[in-house]
Scaffold this motif. Structure first.
Motif, PDB file in Angstrom:
ATOM      1  N   ARG A  17      36.140   0.681  23.697  1.00  0.00           N
ATOM      2  CA  ARG A  17      36.827   1.391  24.785  1.00  0.00           C
ATOM      3  C   ARG A  17      36.664   2.889  24.598  1.00  0.00           C
ATOM      4  N   ARG A  18      36.565   3.589  25.672  1.00  0.00           N
ATOM      5  CA  ARG A  18      36.416   5.036  25.632  1.00  0.00           C
ATOM      6  C   ARG A  18      37.772   5.700  25.444  1.00  0.00           C
ATOM      7  N   ALA A  19      37.821   6.678  24.559  1.00  0.00           N
ATOM      8  CA  ALA A  19      39.051   7.452  24.371  1.00  0.00           C
ATOM      9  C   ALA A  19      39.233   8.370  25.571  1.00  0.00           C
ATOM     10  N   VAL A  20      40.425   8.409  26.121  1.00  0.00           N
ATOM     11  CA  VAL A  20      40.728   9.272  27.262  1.00  0.00           C
ATOM     12  C   VAL A  20      41.582  10.427  26.765  1.00  0.00           C
ATOM     13  N   VAL A  21      41.072  11.619  26.985  1.00  0.00           N
ATOM     14  CA  VAL A  21      41.782  12.822  26.564  1.00  0.00           C
ATOM     15  C   VAL A  21      42.262  13.536  27.814  1.00  0.00           C
ATOM     16  N   PRO A  22      43.570  13.758  27.938  1.00  0.00           N
ATOM     17  CA  PRO A  22      44.059  14.466  29.124  1.00  0.00           C
ATOM     18  C   PRO A  22      43.567  15.912  29.123  1.00  0.00           C
ATOM     19  N   ARG A  23      43.210  16.380  30.295  1.00  0.00           N
ATOM     20  CA  ARG A  23      42.705  17.743  30.436  1.00  0.00           C
ATOM     21  C   ARG A  23      43.478  18.437  31.542  1.00  0.00           C
ATOM     22  N   GLU A  24      43.965  19.621  31.228  1.00  0.00           N
ATOM     23  CA  GLU A  24      44.699  20.378  32.233  1.00  0.00           C
ATOM     24  C   GLU A  24      43.727  21.169  33.094  1.00  0.00           C
ATOM     25  N   ASP A  25      44.056  21.292  34.358  1.00  0.00           N
ATOM     26  CA  ASP A  25      43.260  22.109  35.257  1.00  0.00           C
ATOM     27  C   ASP A  25      43.632  23.567  35.023  1.00  0.00           C
ATOM     28  N   LYS A  26      42.648  24.388  34.723  1.00  0.00           N
ATOM     29  CA  LYS A  26      42.914  25.791  34.429  1.00  0.00           C
ATOM     30  C   LYS A  26      42.767  26.679  35.659  1.00  0.00           C
ATOM     31  N   LYS A  27      42.482  26.090  36.795  1.00  0.00           N
ATOM     32  CA  LYS A  27      42.299  26.863  38.007  1.00  0.00           C
ATOM     33  C   LYS A  27      43.577  27.626  38.342  1.00  0.00           C
ATOM     34  N   GLY A  28      43.433  28.870  38.689  1.00  0.00           N
ATOM     35  CA  GLY A  28      44.591  29.680  39.061  1.00  0.00           C
ATOM     36  C   GLY A  28      45.278  30.337  37.879  1.00  0.00           C
ATOM     37  N   ARG A  29      44.715  30.191  36.673  1.00  0.00           N
ATOM     38  CA  ARG A  29      45.342  30.810  35.499  1.00  0.00           C
ATOM     39  C   ARG A  29      44.480  31.926  34.919  1.00  0.00           C
ATOM     40  N   ARG A  30      43.460  32.341  35.619  1.00  0.00           N
ATOM     41  CA  ARG A  30      42.603  33.411  35.119  1.00  0.00           C
ATOM     42  C   ARG A  30      43.244  34.758  35.413  1.00  0.00           C
ATOM     43  N   VAL A  31      43.210  35.633  34.427  1.00  0.00           N
ATOM     44  CA  VAL A  31      43.736  36.977  34.586  1.00  0.00           C
ATOM     45  C   VAL A  31      42.629  37.956  34.207  1.00  0.00           C
ATOM     46  N   ASN A  32      42.302  38.866  35.106  1.00  0.00           N
ATOM     47  CA  ASN A  32      41.314  39.906  34.841  1.00  0.00           C
ATOM     48  C   ASN A  32      42.045  41.206  34.550  1.00  0.00           C
ATOM     49  N   VAL A  33      41.508  41.989  33.626  1.00  0.00           N
ATOM     50  CA  VAL A  33      42.160  43.228  33.213  1.00  0.00           C
ATOM     51  C   VAL A  33      41.185  44.384  33.352  1.00  0.00           C
ATOM     52  N   LEU A  34      41.665  45.445  33.967  1.00  0.00           N
ATOM     53  CA  LEU A  34      40.926  46.693  34.086  1.00  0.00           C
ATOM     54  C   LEU A  34      41.668  47.687  33.205  1.00  0.00           C
ATOM     55  N   GLY A  35      40.996  48.282  32.244  1.00  0.00           N
ATOM     56  CA  GLY A  35      41.707  49.169  31.334  1.00  0.00           C
ATOM     57  C   GLY A  35      40.823  50.227  30.733  1.00  0.00           C
ATOM     58  N   ALA A  36      41.482  51.212  30.123  1.00  0.00           N
ATOM     59  CA  ALA A  36      40.759  52.303  29.480  1.00  0.00           C
ATOM     60  C   ALA A  36      41.671  53.017  28.507  1.00  0.00           C
ATOM     61  N   PRO A  37      41.096  53.523  27.419  1.00  0.00           N
ATOM     62  CA  PRO A  37      41.890  54.401  26.560  1.00  0.00           C
ATOM     63  C   PRO A  37      41.899  55.786  27.210  1.00  0.00           C
ATOM     64  N   ALA A  38      43.069  56.319  27.435  1.00  0.00           N
ATOM     65  CA  ALA A  38      43.201  57.654  28.019  1.00  0.00           C
ATOM     66  C   ALA A  38      43.335  58.646  26.873  1.00  0.00           C
ATOM     67  N   ALA A  39      42.412  59.563  26.780  1.00  0.00           N
ATOM     68  CA  ALA A  39      42.406  60.526  25.682  1.00  0.00           C
ATOM     69  C   ALA A  39      43.185  61.778  26.055  1.00  0.00           C
ATOM     70  N   GLY A  40      43.350  62.647  25.082  1.00  0.00           N
ATOM     71  CA  GLY A  40      44.053  63.908  25.297  1.00  0.00           C
ATOM     72  C   GLY A  40      45.308  63.976  24.463  1.00  0.00           C
ATOM     73  N   ARG A  41      46.178  64.928  24.782  1.00  0.00           N
ATOM     74  CA  ARG A  41      47.421  65.109  24.027  1.00  0.00           C
ATOM     75  C   ARG A  41      48.332  63.896  24.137  1.00  0.00           C
ATOM     76  N   GLN A  42      48.326  63.238  25.258  1.00  0.00           N
ATOM     77  CA  GLN A  42      49.146  62.050  25.476  1.00  0.00           C
ATOM     78  C   GLN A  42      48.255  60.816  25.493  1.00  0.00           C
ATOM     79  N   ALA A  43      47.484  60.631  24.447  1.00  0.00           N
ATOM     80  CA  ALA A  43      46.564  59.486  24.391  1.00  0.00           C
ATOM     81  C   ALA A  43      47.336  58.183  24.538  1.00  0.00           C
ATOM     82  N   ASP A  44      46.763  57.270  25.268  1.00  0.00           N
ATOM     83  CA  ASP A  44      47.420  56.002  25.528  1.00  0.00           C
ATOM     84  C   ASP A  44      46.371  54.994  25.961  1.00  0.00           C
ATOM     85  N   LEU A  45      46.782  53.782  26.060  1.00  0.00           N
ATOM     86  CA  LEU A  45      45.960  52.720  26.604  1.00  0.00           C
ATOM     87  C   LEU A  45      46.577  52.352  27.942  1.00  0.00           C
TER      88      LEU A  45
END
Length: 182
Positions: A17-45
């Protein structure tokens, strides 16, 4: 055959018999990030996350408001007010990402330069060591984001925010050290 009690093993099933492994649908859980290190006196991310795609309009808005700190949003590029000018120049590194090479972003180079924002072309791909943000992404992804199982996009977004917040301290610390050394 005995199962090793100390290690996780593949799911067991009866012979033939084949083992059945449950798999969750990952659709709709993707997160994209736009970012940059900001330099200068008040350096931050600084970063902005979205469940959608990052396009040139979002990139322009991010550069205008988050990096350059100018009021009015990217729509102000159409008719920049006299106030929309930076005292210190803001250099923005860009590579060949689709939002960076889109006509709407590349076509605004003169307007951005006039108010003190200068897009700078990074070297060709396969040179991530030359981009400061790549080190931040790698560290956030592999060191500060250890739990990879989340059931909603909000949970993923919160985990990403926590990972990037942990990356802020070294960036702020390096700026403080540079200012103190100067």
């Amino acid at each position: 055959m005995e199962r090793d009690q100390g290690h996780a093993a593949a799911p067991w099933s009866r012979a033939g018999r084949r083992a059945v492994v449950p798999r969750e649908d990952k659709k709709g859980r993707r997160v994209n990030v736009l970012g940059a290190p900001a330099a200068g006196r008040q350096a931050d991310l600084v970063w902005e996350r979205t469940c959608g795609t990052i396009d040139a309009v979002m990139l322009l808005e991010f550069v205008w408001t988050k990096l350059a700190g100018l009021p009015g949003g990217a729509d102000a590029l159409e008719e920049p007010p006299a106030v929309a000018s930076r005292v210190r120049p803001c250099t923005v590194g860009r590579d060949n990402a689709s939002a960076h090479v889109a006509r709407i972003f590349k076509g605004r180079r003169e307007e951005l330069a006039a108010i003190g924002i200068e897009p700078f072309c990074l070297p060709p791909p396969r040179s991530p060591e030359l981009s400061d943000i790549e080190r931040v992404w790698r560290s956030a992804k592999y060191e500060d984001y250890p739990e990879r199982v989340h059931t909603t996009a909000d949970a993923v977004g919160t985990a990403v925010d926590h990972a990037l917040n942990r990356q802020r301290a070294p960036i702020k610390g390096s700026a403080a050290n540079s200012i103190e050394a100067a």
